[in-house]
Scaffold this motif. Structure first.
Motif, PDB file in Angstrom:
ATOM      1  N   THR A  69     -13.448  -5.009  14.428  1.00 50.30           N
ATOM      2  CA  THR A  69     -12.919  -5.141  15.788  1.00 50.30           C
ATOM      3  C   THR A  69     -11.403  -5.340  15.803  1.00 50.30           C
ATOM      4  N   SER A  70     -10.820  -5.107  16.961  1.00 50.57           N
ATOM      5  CA  SER A  70      -9.388  -5.375  17.192  1.00 50.57           C
ATOM      6  C   SER A  70      -8.508  -4.788  16.101  1.00 50.57           C
ATOM      7  N   VAL A  71      -8.676  -3.508  15.845  1.00 50.57           N
ATOM      8  CA  VAL A  71      -7.965  -2.879  14.730  1.00 50.57           C
ATOM      9  C   VAL A  71      -6.483  -2.697  15.049  1.00 50.57           C
ATOM     10  N   THR A  72      -5.696  -2.687  13.977  1.00 54.77           N
ATOM     11  CA  THR A  72      -4.263  -2.395  14.049  1.00 54.77           C
ATOM     12  C   THR A  72      -3.956  -1.306  13.027  1.00 54.77           C
ATOM     13  N   ALA A  73      -2.698  -0.902  12.983  1.00 54.81           N
ATOM     14  CA  ALA A  73      -2.293   0.126  12.024  1.00 54.81           C
ATOM     15  C   ALA A  73      -2.601  -0.302  10.587  1.00 54.81           C
ATOM     16  N   ALA A  74      -2.608  -1.591  10.342  1.00 56.41           N
ATOM     17  CA  ALA A  74      -2.889  -2.098   8.993  1.00 56.41           C
ATOM     18  C   ALA A  74      -4.327  -1.811   8.542  1.00 56.41           C
ATOM     19  N   TRP A 116     -18.995  -2.242   1.656  1.00 55.54           N
ATOM     20  CA  TRP A 116     -17.871  -1.451   2.153  1.00 55.54           C
ATOM     21  C   TRP A 116     -16.593  -1.878   1.444  1.00 55.54           C
ATOM     22  N   ILE A 117     -15.799  -0.910   1.068  1.00 60.89           N
ATOM     23  CA  ILE A 117     -14.515  -1.099   0.387  1.00 60.89           C
ATOM     24  C   ILE A 117     -13.531  -0.150   1.044  1.00 60.89           C
ATOM     25  N   ARG A 118     -12.273  -0.576   1.166  1.00 62.47           N
ATOM     26  CA  ARG A 118     -11.281   0.320   1.758  1.00 62.47           C
ATOM     27  C   ARG A 118     -10.037   0.411   0.891  1.00 62.47           C
ATOM     28  N   GLN A 119      -9.267   1.477   1.144  1.00 56.23           N
ATOM     29  CA  GLN A 119      -8.082   1.742   0.338  1.00 56.23           C
ATOM     30  C   GLN A 119      -7.010   2.380   1.207  1.00 56.23           C
ATOM     31  N   PRO A 120      -5.977   1.645   1.590  1.00 52.68           N
ATOM     32  CA  PRO A 120      -4.846   2.270   2.299  1.00 52.68           C
ATOM     33  C   PRO A 120      -4.189   3.312   1.409  1.00 52.68           C
ATOM     34  N   ALA A 121      -3.561   4.274   2.027  1.00 53.86           N
ATOM     35  CA  ALA A 121      -2.947   5.368   1.280  1.00 53.86           C
ATOM     36  C   ALA A 121      -1.964   4.831   0.241  1.00 53.86           C
TER      37      ALA A 121
END
Lengths: 108, 119
Positions: B85-90, B38-43
């Protein structure tokens, strides 16, 4: 963990020109595990170069990778309009993956 | 050829758990040809590796996310999953699943799914 620093942040060129994109590692990186990707807006990254210098399947020969140790380069000769995108380098070491912050290749 | 597709909620509330599934088609998740990643990319930002799982269930996670992340493999459905878990806006980002070769490059990739953390 190796930190990868890409430069420049943005590169402004015209079609037909040559592009050289740099990826510098914070410590010696294995060439076997140095990879380059291209990403266009709204798309997933596309594998370009693996093992520092091997082109992935279907990648045109105007794309080439080189380097060793801490300094790696992606070169695009004779830019085509479809080459304007963001490019990322990536490394594997100690079971972890690091990405550079990317270089945006834009029309001049 | 192997193709990947992410699925899951597009909106998660702060402090709750983000769960995504990646479905593998065109090949068996058990083939041994890939680790599953899994890889992620904020806008507007760069790529962040989250972690990988092998078909044996062995995992490696990004140290910066290790306390939040869990991954699993469902071989009967040819799927693997991510739990954060425990997600935030980040944690708002496009999340990609990918096949990681034995030489640790990523190909293929899913198309990505946008997950927004907001109340």
């Amino acid at each position: 963990e190796i930190v990868l620093t890409q430069s420049p942040g943005t590169l402004s060129l015209s079609p037909g020109e040559r592009a050289s994109l740099s990826c510098r590692a914070s410590q010696r990186a294995s060439s076997n595990y140095l990879t380059w990707y291209q990403q266009k807006p709204g798309q997933a990254p596309r594998l370009l170069i693996y093992g520092a210098s091997s082109r992935a399947t279907g990648i045109p020969d105007r794309f080439s990778g080189s380097g060793s140790g801490t300094d790696f380069t992606l070169t695009i000769t004779r830019l085509e309009p479809e080459d304007f995108a963001v490019y990322y380098c990536q490394h594997f070491g100690d079971s972890l993956i690091s990405f550079g912050q990317g270089t945006r290749l834009e029309f001049k | 050829q192997v193709q990947l597709q992410e699925s899951g909620p597009g909106l998660v509330k702060p402090s709750q758990t983000l769960s995504l599934i990646c479905t593998v088609s065109g090949g068996s998740i058990n083939s041994g040809a890939y680790y599953w990643t899994w890889i992620r990319q904020p806008a507007g930002k760069g790529l962040q590796w989250i972690g990988r799982i092998s078909v044996t269930g062995s995992t490696n996670y990004n140290p910066s996310l290790r306390s939040q992340v869990a991954m699993s493999v469902d071989t009967s459905n040819n799927q693997f999953s991510l739990t954060l878990t425990s997600v935030t806006a980040a944690d708002t980002a496009v999340y990609y699943c990918a096949g990681e070769s034995i030489y640790h490059w990523f190909d293929p990739w899913g198309q990505g799914t946008l997950v927004t953390v907001a109340s």
